[in-house]
Design a protein around this motif. Structure first.
Motif, PDB file in Angstrom:
ATOM      1  N   ASN A  80       0.864  -1.175   0.000  1.00 36.16           N
ATOM      2  CA  ASN A  80       0.000   0.000   0.000  1.00 36.16           C
ATOM      3  C   ASN A  80       0.904   1.230   0.000  1.00 36.16           C
ATOM      4  OD1 ASN A  80       0.953   0.247   2.599  1.00 36.16           O
ATOM      5  ND2 ASN A  80      -1.010  -0.120   3.597  1.00 36.16           N
ATOM      6  N   GLU A  81       0.418   2.371   0.388  1.00 34.43           N
ATOM      7  CA  GLU A  81       1.228   3.580   0.333  1.00 34.43           C
ATOM      8  C   GLU A  81       2.310   3.603   1.402  1.00 34.43           C
ATOM      9  OE1 GLU A  81      -1.331   6.920   0.600  1.00 34.43           O
ATOM     10  OE2 GLU A  81      -2.221   6.640  -1.397  1.00 34.43           O
ATOM     11  N   ASN A  82       2.189   2.759   2.426  1.00 35.84           N
ATOM     12  CA  ASN A  82       3.111   2.821   3.555  1.00 35.84           C
ATOM     13  C   ASN A  82       4.065   1.640   3.654  1.00 35.84           C
ATOM     14  OD1 ASN A  82       2.110   5.281   5.115  1.00 35.84           O
ATOM     15  ND2 ASN A  82       0.215   4.122   4.838  1.00 35.84           N
ATOM     16  N   ILE A  83       3.602   0.444   3.266  1.00 42.74           N
ATOM     17  CA  ILE A  83       4.468  -0.720   3.393  1.00 42.74           C
ATOM     18  C   ILE A  83       4.477  -1.526   2.101  1.00 42.74           C
ATOM     19  CG2 ILE A  83       4.066  -0.860   5.879  1.00 42.74           C
ATOM     20  CD1 ILE A  83       2.314  -3.232   5.455  1.00 42.74           C
ATOM     21  N   MET A  84       5.557  -2.279   1.963  1.00 40.91           N
ATOM     22  CA  MET A  84       5.723  -3.148   0.803  1.00 40.91           C
ATOM     23  C   MET A  84       6.127  -4.520   1.344  1.00 40.91           C
ATOM     24  SD  MET A  84       7.889  -2.054  -2.569  1.00 40.91           S
ATOM     25  CE  MET A  84       9.308  -1.660  -1.533  1.00 40.91           C
ATOM     26  N   GLY A  85       5.371  -5.551   0.954  1.00 44.58           N
ATOM     27  CA  GLY A  85       5.660  -6.872   1.482  1.00 44.58           C
ATOM     28  C   GLY A  85       5.633  -7.942   0.424  1.00 44.58           C
ATOM     29  N   SER A  86       6.056  -9.119   0.820  1.00 44.58           N
ATOM     30  CA  SER A  86       6.007 -10.246  -0.108  1.00 44.58           C
ATOM     31  C   SER A  86       5.730 -11.529   0.657  1.00 44.58           C
ATOM     32  CB  SER A  86       7.315 -10.327  -0.897  1.00 44.58           C
ATOM     33  OG  SER A  86       8.143 -11.328  -0.469  1.00 44.58           O
ATOM     34  N   ILE A  96       8.626 -10.676   4.217  1.00 41.61           N
ATOM     35  CA  ILE A  96       9.299  -9.433   3.868  1.00 41.61           C
ATOM     36  C   ILE A  96       8.295  -8.295   4.054  1.00 41.61           C
ATOM     37  CG2 ILE A  96      10.361  -8.028   2.056  1.00 41.61           C
ATOM     38  CD1 ILE A  96      11.462 -10.509   0.788  1.00 41.61           C
ATOM     39  N   VAL A  97       8.656  -7.337   4.892  1.00 38.22           N
ATOM     40  CA  VAL A  97       7.886  -6.111   5.047  1.00 38.22           C
ATOM     41  C   VAL A  97       8.878  -4.964   5.171  1.00 38.22           C
ATOM     42  CG1 VAL A  97       6.454  -4.745   6.606  1.00 38.22           C
ATOM     43  CG2 VAL A  97       5.780  -7.068   6.059  1.00 38.22           C
ATOM     44  N   THR A  98       8.789  -3.999   4.266  1.00 39.77           N
ATOM     45  CA  THR A  98       9.619  -2.803   4.343  1.00 39.77           C
ATOM     46  C   THR A  98       8.710  -1.589   4.479  1.00 39.77           C
ATOM     47  OG1 THR A  98       9.683  -2.652   1.925  1.00 39.77           O
ATOM     48  CG2 THR A  98      11.506  -3.777   3.002  1.00 39.77           C
ATOM     49  N   LEU A  99       9.195  -0.580   5.175  1.00 40.71           N
ATOM     50  CA  LEU A  99       8.419   0.636   5.424  1.00 40.71           C
ATOM     51  C   LEU A  99       8.863   1.718   4.450  1.00 40.71           C
ATOM     52  CD1 LEU A  99       8.523   0.706   9.339  1.00 40.71           C
ATOM     53  CD2 LEU A  99       6.935  -0.497   7.830  1.00 40.71           C
ATOM     54  N   LYS A 100       7.932   2.155   3.608  1.00 41.97           N
ATOM     55  CA  LYS A 100       8.279   3.115   2.565  1.00 41.97           C
ATOM     56  C   LYS A 100       8.626   4.499   3.116  1.00 41.97           C
ATOM     57  CE  LYS A 100       5.265   1.093  -0.995  1.00 41.97           C
ATOM     58  NZ  LYS A 100       4.151   1.389  -1.924  1.00 41.97           N
ATOM     59  N   LEU A 116      10.354  -7.378   8.500  1.00 41.85           N
ATOM     60  CA  LEU A 116      10.336  -8.832   8.381  1.00 41.85           C
ATOM     61  C   LEU A 116      11.372  -9.260   7.355  1.00 41.85           C
ATOM     62  CD1 LEU A 116       6.515  -9.674   8.463  1.00 41.85           C
ATOM     63  CD2 LEU A 116       8.119  -9.321  10.357  1.00 41.85           C
ATOM     64  N   THR A 117      12.045 -10.367   7.640  1.00 38.72           N
ATOM     65  CA  THR A 117      13.085 -10.900   6.746  1.00 38.72           C
ATOM     66  C   THR A 117      12.828 -12.376   6.458  1.00 38.72           C
ATOM     67  OG1 THR A 117      14.400 -10.847   8.787  1.00 38.72           O
ATOM     68  CG2 THR A 117      15.126  -9.464   7.012  1.00 38.72           C
ATOM     69  N   TYR A 127       5.876 -14.040   9.539  1.00 39.71           N
ATOM     70  CA  TYR A 127       4.541 -14.227  10.090  1.00 39.71           C
ATOM     71  C   TYR A 127       3.844 -15.326   9.303  1.00 39.71           C
ATOM     72  CZ  TYR A 127      -0.451 -13.051  10.808  1.00 39.71           C
ATOM     73  OH  TYR A 127      -1.792 -13.080  11.081  1.00 39.71           O
ATOM     74  N   GLY A 128       3.322 -16.337   9.996  1.00 34.14           N
ATOM     75  CA  GLY A 128       2.687 -17.460   9.315  1.00 34.14           C
ATOM     76  C   GLY A 128       1.472 -17.983  10.061  1.00 34.14           C
ATOM     77  N   ILE A 129       0.726 -18.856   9.381  1.00 33.98           N
ATOM     78  CA  ILE A 129      -0.464 -19.494   9.955  1.00 33.98           C
ATOM     79  C   ILE A 129      -0.457 -20.958   9.541  1.00 33.98           C
ATOM     80  CG2 ILE A 129      -2.998 -19.517  10.025  1.00 33.98           C
ATOM     81  CD1 ILE A 129      -2.862 -16.543   9.108  1.00 33.98           C
ATOM     82  N   THR A 130      -0.672 -21.853  10.476  1.00 36.32           N
ATOM     83  CA  THR A 130      -0.704 -23.283  10.164  1.00 36.32           C
ATOM     84  C   THR A 130      -2.005 -23.898  10.680  1.00 36.32           C
ATOM     85  OG1 THR A 130       0.420 -23.873  12.245  1.00 36.32           O
ATOM     86  CG2 THR A 130       1.808 -23.456  10.301  1.00 36.32           C
ATOM     87  N   TYR A 131      -2.364 -25.043  10.069  1.00 34.02           N
ATOM     88  CA  TYR A 131      -3.535 -25.817  10.490  1.00 34.02           C
ATOM     89  C   TYR A 131      -3.135 -27.265  10.696  1.00 34.02           C
ATOM     90  CZ  TYR A 131      -6.485 -21.855   9.174  1.00 34.02           C
ATOM     91  OH  TYR A 131      -7.063 -20.624   9.087  1.00 34.02           O
TER      92      TYR A 131
END
Length: 565
Positions: A80-86, A96-100, A116-117, A127-131
């Protein structure tokens, strides 16, 4: 403090100075807890996965570089306008989260701050989610491969299906700021009922805290309405929090936290390896799914700056307890928290933080002026009394007890308090401590320039005297890193003391007490210059401006008293 020859006043000056210094040094060591009632150990449930009471060691694969992790497989981008992630489709983890809006250094072409790296790197933070399908003994974990489906700039959809007919449609969306929302539609496409458990988590390895005693770095969050803080070295076996709606990892200016608003999920944390940590929000009761039915499960995580305006907004919007207390306000949070709010408002109105510091200084000077005026008036009276004090000292030079009695009687008759000259210093002490904390932790001060060589008001003055202000290509050792602004502050302090001192006697007539005070007034500015050289330059600039305004106030007040006299 005004210059006088009373030994009692000399002791008063020494006491005030030593108290002020002790408070300055002790503040850095004892201000880390930002809640008046910290969470106690007996309010959380401790349990372990091993017989010896320690957490099981985490087996890690060989480490890879961040560049290799990014390019090794296809990724799903989101921003979005503030963060970039993958998102890594292997496990569908956001790693991956970087702050613009924030860069790593003050250089214009510096890389954006990365929170995040990727998994598998030395500093993995994801950050993850498992079942876990308990009926069919099948897991959707970090080895599961998800298939990207729909994709927009700030929203992506991924799908996966298990061997036994469980499908998950995951929608990952970022709001307009720093909140990541995940919605999983879990469908049981089989012909029998199943029980599943869910777990959202954050993993962090090899964090590198700055280790400043004045600010907390490590794990932080709400537990039973109170703030729980843990340094990384204090995390051990698995600990489940009884009630927690947010918990995460904090640095000086950044926060990555799980948001938990589902009563079926409980947050826990543990150490998973030598220097690896995990925070989880796991379902307490299994989720029952009948054949051909779907359930929706929502998760949220915050990854962004510790901006008080942003944290307060999310706290109200999501109903989070003390979310803004992720900022380490310290013991004096009753003062520092409003101060950061004021600074946040001023920073939005004025683009120059130097102007914000000036406004804050003027604000405090106006608030404290009634007491300051009384102090300066008393100092003027003390100056006027110096000839009479000199007579008493000469008359009772061999009788210290009688001298003190006569001086006390004189002060009482003239309605003068020798200690009132110390009030400005005592008044500045708590304000100074609070501003020190505010300038250190406030995101508005980070990388805020002033002019010329000051490119970051939150760090010490980088232009040092002992390398000739950068002319010599040499970085002095820490104890010699004395900048320009601390020297200017020391000079204003010296001038202020000279203005306060009385000249009632010639050098030959001065007593030992007078000489001692005059020597102390020379030593104190030098000592405070050295102490303040390690403080954020914004604090030093505040003190310098404060000294200049104090001199103007003092000159005006004492001149007015002389005219009236």
């Amino acid at each position: 403090m005004p210059l006088n020859d009373n030994g009692v006043n000399n002791r008063n000056l020494i006491v005030v100075v030593m108290l002020f210094m002790a408070m300055m040094f002790c503040y850095s060591y004892f201000t880390g807890n930002n809640d008046p009632e910290p969470q106690k150990a007996d309010e959380v449930e401790h349990f372990s996965n091993s017989s010896n009471g320690t957490s099981p060691a985490k087996t890690r694969q060989p480490e890879i570089s961040i560049e290799e992790a990014i390019t090794s497989r296809r990724r799903v981008m989101i921003e979005n306008e503030n963060i970039m992630g993958s998102i890594d489709p292997n496990g569908c983890i956001l790693d991956i989260v970087t702050l613009k809006g924030y860069r790593q250094t003050t250089e214009k072409d510096s890389e954006y701050v990365r929170l995040l790296t990727p998994k598998g790197t030395r500093t993995e933070f994801y950050y993850g989610i498992t079942y876990n399908d308990k009926t069919n003994n099948e897991r959707l974990d970090e080895d599961a491969v998800w298939i990207p489906d729909e994709q927009r700039k700030d929203t992506v959809v991924l799908n996966i299906q298990t061997k036994h007919g469980v499908t998950v449609k995951r929608t990952v969306a970022i709001d307009d700021k720093y909140l990541i929302n995940v919605t999983d539609e879990v469908t049981n496409a089989s012909d029998k009922a199943i029980s599943i458990s869910a777990n959202a988590y954050m993993v962090r390895s090899n964090p590198t805290p700055s280790n400043y005693a004045v600010v907390h770095e490590g794990l932080i969050g709400n537990s039973s309405g109170k703030i729980t803080e843990l340094k990384y070295g204090d995390v051990g076996g698995k600990t489940r929090l009884s009630e927690s709606d947010w918990f995460g990892f904090t640095d000086i200016h950044w926060l990555c936290a799980l948001i938990n608003k589902d009563p079926n999920f409980k947050i826990s944390y543990l150490k998973t390896g030598d220097d690896s940590f995990k925070i989880s929000a796991a379902s307490c009761n299994d989720i029952e799914l009948q054949p051909n039915t779907t359930t929706k499960i929502c998760y949220s995580a915050f990854t962004g700056p510790k901006d008080i305006g942003i944290l307060s907004k999310y706290g109200k919007q999501l109903g989070l307890h003390k979310f803004d207390m992720a900022i380490d306000f310290g013991w004096f949070f009753i003062v520092t928290k409003p101060l950061i709010h004021i600074m946040d408002i001023l920073a939005k109105v004025f683009s120059n933080m130097g102007l914000v510091i000036l406004i804050l200084t003027l604000m405090f000077k106006i608030l404290t002026y009634p007491l300051t005026r009384k102090s300066f008036t008393s100092m003027a009276k003390m100056k006027a009394l110096q000839p009479r004090i000199a007579v008493l000292q000469k008359t009772y030079s061999n009788d210290k007890m009688r001298l003190n009695q006569e001086l006390i009687a004189l002060y009482k008759k003239e309605n003068v308090s020798p200690m009132s000259g110390c009030l400005p210093m005592l008044l500045q002490a708590p304000i100074f401590f609070c501003l020190y904390k505010v300038f250190f932790v406030s995101i508005q001060m980070r990388h805020a320039p002033l002019f010329l060589w000051i490119s970051d008001l939150s760090v010490p003055d980088p232009l040092y005297v002992f390398n000739l202000f950068g002319l010599i290509d040499w970085t002095p050792p820490g104890f010699l890193c004395i900048g320009v602004w601390p020297i200017i502050m020391g000079l204003t302090m010296f001038l202020q003391q000279r203005l306060s001192s009385a000249k009632s006697a010639s050098p030959a007539e001065k007593t030992n007490e007078q000489k001692m005070q005059e020597n102390m007034m020379i030593v104190l500015p030098i000592m405070f210059t050295y102490i303040c050289s390690s403080f954020p330059v914004g604090v030093v600039i505040y003190w310098t401006i404060s000294n200049i305004i104090s001199m103007v106030q003092q000159r005006y007040t004492m001149g007015r008293y002389a005219t009236l006299s």
